[in-house]
Design an enzyme around this catalytic site. Structure first.
Site, PDB file in Angstrom:
ATOM      1  N   LYS A 169       0.833  -1.210   0.000  1.00 41.97           N
ATOM      2  CA  LYS A 169       0.000   0.000   0.000  1.00 41.97           C
ATOM      3  C   LYS A 169       0.866   1.258   0.000  1.00 41.97           C
ATOM      4  O   LYS A 169       0.544   2.245  -0.667  1.00 41.97           O
ATOM      5  CB  LYS A 169      -0.926   0.002   1.215  1.00 41.97           C
ATOM      6  CG  LYS A 169      -1.825   1.245   1.310  1.00 41.97           C
ATOM      7  CD  LYS A 169      -2.749   1.406   0.097  1.00 41.97           C
ATOM      8  CE  LYS A 169      -3.574   2.695   0.167  1.00 41.97           C
ATOM      9  NZ  LYS A 169      -4.644   2.627   1.179  1.00 41.97           N
ATOM     10  N   LYS A 181      -1.087  11.511   5.739  1.00 41.62           N
ATOM     11  CA  LYS A 181      -0.779  10.467   6.726  1.00 41.62           C
ATOM     12  C   LYS A 181      -0.073   9.285   6.068  1.00 41.62           C
ATOM     13  O   LYS A 181       0.918   8.756   6.592  1.00 41.62           O
ATOM     14  CB  LYS A 181      -2.080  10.020   7.402  1.00 41.62           C
ATOM     15  CG  LYS A 181      -1.932   8.913   8.430  1.00 41.62           C
ATOM     16  CD  LYS A 181      -2.159   7.514   7.867  1.00 41.62           C
ATOM     17  CE  LYS A 181      -3.589   7.294   7.397  1.00 41.62           C
ATOM     18  NZ  LYS A 181      -3.799   5.875   6.955  1.00 41.62           N
TER      19      LYS A 181
END
Length: 293
Positions: free
Chosen positions: A172, A240
């Site tokens: 990811k 983030k």
């Protein structure tokens, strides 16, 4: 074996993913910090719980979908967390996007109490979550992956077992590196076209048919042309994710200069109070830098 399923975290992504499981006929127990977030699931037939530990006590497979590493750690390891109720032989599936090293540490803690963990972050945004077409990248044991795969198939289409614990999160992170830099590249191309007096819509149309064509050019290029930054994926969340990328790179002692540079664009966007916009809005920062906003 008849699995009992739990789902913790019913936000923009978690709610439609959990609803797809209910609609597929799976009995579901759910928990969310905000009671109102559980209402659509309860109306669909799910059973509400008062804590992550209660979900774990009722479930052989527990899904977690929350925002950041500390949130997952609190849900899994905190007071009334999953670890306090998890059954021996159960699988905890974290579908959040968090730190690979923290994932490995949590997997080890769960192994100590007889449970397994899969990290299974997703790509596809809220649209993919609702449609059940997410891309799911999975880390953990092969046996655990095969046991959970029928549930993954309810939520996604491109499902890949990448490797051991943490491998899904690494995958990811790689996804976010590519997406962020491609958004920035599309923004620069639009900026160059406009500055040259050439219609950027025509440039995008031409490029989509060649080697430069991509989903980012298609979807986010349109957003830039129309200044449509209603979020599919908020810039604050991309910020983030890029923090996780750069922290992982630092732990490994490698440099990712392109990722670091595009992170500064995202930081600027969020710092200007626009973190709730889609991350494609980093093009606004590019435009402002050159007085083209």
């Amino acid at each position: 074996m008849t699995e009992t399923i739990g789902f913790i975290g019913l936000g923009i992504m978690g709610r439609p993913m959990a609803l797809n499981l209910v609609r597929a006929g799976y009995p579901l127990t759910v928990y969310a910090r905000r009671q109102v977030s559980m209402v659509p699931l309860l109306e669909a037939g799910a059973t509400g719980c008062s804590s992550p530990a209660e979900v774990a006590r009722r479930s052989s497979i527990v899904f977690v979908m929350v925002s950041d590493t500390p949130d997952v750690e609190q849900v899994v390891l905190g007071d009334e967390g999953v670890i306090e109720g998890v059954r021996p032989g159960a699988i905890v599936v974290d579908m959040s996007t968090i730190s690979p090293s923290a994932t490995r540490a949590m997997a080890e803690r769960l192994r100590e109490v007889g449970a397994e963990m899969l990290d299974a972050p997703v790509s596809g945004g809220d649209v993919g979550a609702a449609a059940g077409t997410l891309s799911i990248m999975v880390g953990g044991s092969e046996d655990a992956f095969l046991r959970v795969r029928p549930l993954f198939e309810v939520m996604g289409q491109n499902i890949v077992h990448v490797g051991d614990n943490g491998a899904g999160q690494v995958c990811k992170a790689c996804n976010q590196v590519l997406v962020a830099q491609t958004i920035a590249a599309v923004g620069e191309a639009m900026l160059l076209a406009r500055a040259s007096g050439v219609d950027p819509a025509k440039v995008r149309e031409a490029l989509l048919g060649g080697f430069a064509g991509s989903r980012v050019l298609d979807v986010h290029g349109r957003r830039m042309l129309e200044s449509d930054y209603v979020p599919g994926f908020k810039a604050a969340l991309h910020q983030k994710d890029m923090r996780i990328v750069l922290e992982a790179a630092s732990e490994l002692g490698i440099g990712l200069p392109g990722a670091a540079q595009v992170t500064q664009l995202i930081n600027a966007l969020v710092g200007q109070g626009e973190g709730d916009l889609d991350s494609a809005a980093l093009h606004r920062v590019q435009q402002r830098t050159h007085g083209k906003a």
